[in-house]
Design a protein around this motif. Structure first.
Motif, PDB file in Angstrom:
ATOM      1  N   ALA A   1     -20.308 -34.238  58.765  1.00  0.00           N
ATOM      2  CA  ALA A   1     -20.889 -35.828  58.799  1.00  0.00           C
ATOM      3  C   ALA A   1     -20.120 -36.294  59.979  1.00  0.00           C
ATOM      4  N   LEU A   2     -20.216 -36.563  61.373  1.00  0.00           N
ATOM      5  CA  LEU A   2     -19.494 -36.924  62.518  1.00  0.00           C
ATOM      6  C   LEU A   2     -19.944 -38.352  62.925  1.00  0.00           C
ATOM      7  N   THR A   3     -19.124 -39.438  62.925  1.00  0.00           N
ATOM      8  CA  THR A   3     -18.613 -40.883  64.014  1.00  0.00           C
ATOM      9  C   THR A   3     -18.864 -40.943  65.077  1.00  0.00           C
ATOM     10  N   LEU A   4     -19.509 -41.890  65.215  1.00  0.00           N
ATOM     11  CA  LEU A   4     -19.749 -41.378  67.230  1.00  0.00           C
ATOM     12  C   LEU A   4     -18.085 -41.584  67.531  1.00  0.00           C
ATOM     13  N   ALA A   5     -17.496 -41.948  67.735  1.00  0.00           N
ATOM     14  CA  ALA A   5     -16.125 -41.841  67.346  1.00  0.00           C
ATOM     15  C   ALA A   5     -15.385 -40.250  67.572  1.00  0.00           C
ATOM     16  N   ASP A   6     -16.500 -39.588  66.040  1.00  0.00           N
ATOM     17  CA  ASP A   6     -15.578 -37.876  66.489  1.00  0.00           C
ATOM     18  C   ASP A   6     -16.329 -37.553  67.450  1.00  0.00           C
ATOM     19  N   ILE A   7     -17.474 -37.539  66.966  1.00  0.00           N
ATOM     20  CA  ILE A   7     -17.990 -36.585  68.579  1.00  0.00           C
ATOM     21  C   ILE A   7     -17.745 -37.384  70.080  1.00  0.00           C
ATOM     22  N   LYS A   8     -17.282 -38.489  70.705  1.00  0.00           N
ATOM     23  CA  LYS A   8     -16.422 -38.736  72.066  1.00  0.00           C
ATOM     24  C   LYS A   8     -15.409 -38.222  71.807  1.00  0.00           C
ATOM     25  N   SER A   9     -14.842 -37.399  70.802  1.00  0.00           N
ATOM     26  CA  SER A   9     -13.257 -36.999  70.885  1.00  0.00           C
ATOM     27  C   SER A   9     -13.170 -35.343  71.526  1.00  0.00           C
ATOM     28  N   ARG A  10     -14.593 -35.425  71.076  1.00  0.00           N
ATOM     29  CA  ARG A  10     -14.923 -33.719  71.727  1.00  0.00           C
ATOM     30  C   ARG A  10     -14.597 -33.449  73.338  1.00  0.00           C
TER      31      ARG A  10
END
Length: 384
Positions: A102-111
């Motif tokens: 379960a990924l937040t938008l911040a998690d996705i942007k950190s990739r």
């Protein structure tokens, strides 16, 4: 084949800053002439009967840039247009995976971030009397999908990846069964693992607009718009092919085929985009006219233009801006045309020699739905 090259190669560290500034602020090249005036097409569209479904159609006469601004980019909603709060949103990765996520938008942007310039077209564009502007070109940015699927660990039995949107509506089947369903589209696992696919959160350097999928959408370069699911909420891996309204019923192209004198019907789910071109506008300075248009949907080698019933003439392709999955702009000078009504038709030819079919071509003529409309486009114009 005529090509117009206006960009020079810049080398060295200074170029990095120059290109970055250019990328952020430049007006993208377009074959225009100072002082020219646009001539309106005679065959204007009738009013759009579903403005809540189709927004911001491209007005071809207004096309004046390689990249379509966010506030002018078309949008289609098959159900509602969800309003999503970023703070409460997460993307679920589940189904046949070893490690659900379960990924937040911040998690996705950190990739790792990737960007692709991609022209998205609705597969029904030019297939309805009121619809010929379902297309736009943008710089999309996000993170690649494949590494996330690898990290989740797809089970050996997983063959299909389903992309679920937050948009939802009521479905009523012919057998009177009624149920609520979210928008969903799928790809095979191999197609989903294409390294070009990104989970996109940025459009032309800004967060995705609400109408174009905020906070996250799939961008699958080379596919029709329907496959680029907006307002993503969940990605599921399954062990069976996925069927839904938007896979097996609404977005299906039906064509006649002849088998030893017997007519059979082939139904195909809409997927990858097809070769296409269209005249965009005619301009003039005095009695010197120019036809400008775009070509997309496949690696375009050249474009040809026909005026009335005349011969096919080679257009000049503008190479100032290039990207593998973006449209190419073309132009043809038309000096001193005779007064009166004329027709303008274009056709694109790809690098394999395939020619955009005429509307009379059996591939088009024996098609009984409009979901893949890539026949040659003819426009009417009045000179003088």
């Amino acid at each position: 084949m005529p090509h117009l090259q206006r960009r020079e190669l810049i080398q060295g560290s200074v170029a990095v800053a120059a290109i970055a500034a250019l990328h952020a602020s430049r007006a993208y090249a377009f074959p225009t002439r100072p002082g020219e005036e646009v001539v309106k097409w005679l065959d204007q569209l009738p009013p759009n009967p579903v403005p809540q479904v189709i927004k911001n159609q491209l007005v071809w006469e207004d096309l004046d840039a390689w990249v379509t601004p966010n506030d002018k980019f078309f949008s289609i909603a098959h159900f509602n247009r969800p309003v999503i709060e970023e703070s409460a949103w997460k993307l679920e990765i589940g189904g046949l995976v070893k490690k659900p996520m379960a990924l937040t938008l911040a998690d996705i942007k950190s990739r790792p971030r990737e960007e692709v310039t991609f022209t998205i077209e609705c597969s029904g564009n030019t297939g309805l009397p009121f619809f010929n502007g379902g297309i736009g070109n943008a710089r999309w940015a996000g993170t690649p999908l494949a590494p996330i699927l690898k990290e989740a660990g797809v089970h050996d039995s997983g063959i299909e990846v389903v992309f679920w949107g937050a948009d939802e509506g009521e479905i009523k089947r012919a057998d009177e069964v009624t149920f609520k369903q979210n928008f969903a589209r799928s790809m095979s696992l191999a197609e989903a693992m294409d390294p070009k696919n990104i989970l996109c959160y940025e459009m032309n350097g800004a967060p995705l607009p609400p109408d174009n999928g905020f906070p996250l959408r799939l961008i699958a370069p080379g596919w029709y718009g329907i496959a680029n699911a907006k307002w993503l909420k969940r990605i599921d891996v399954r062990d069976q092919r996925f069927e839904s309204r938007f896979m097996g019923r609404d977005y299906v192209t039906v064509r006649e085929e002849d088998h030893n004198g017997e007519t059979v019907w082939a139904e195909t789910s809409v997927g990858r985009a097809r070769l296409k071109s269209a005249p965009a506008r005619v301009t003039h300075i005095g009695n010197d006219y120019r036809i400008v248009g775009a070509a997309w949907g496949a690696p375009v080698d050249r474009v040809e233009v026909k005026i009335d019933d005349g011969p096919w003439m080679p257009a000049t392709i503008d190479d100032a801006d290039k990207a593998e999955f973006a449209w190419k702009m073309w132009s043809l000078d038309w000096p001193k045309p005779s007064a009166g009504e004329h027709t303008v038709t274009s056709r694109a030819i790809d690098t394999s020699g395939n020619i955009q079919p005429a509307m009379s071509d059996p591939w088009i003529a024996k098609k009984h739905t409009y979901w893949e409309s890539n026949g040659q486009v003819t426009r009417r114009i009045q000179i003088g």
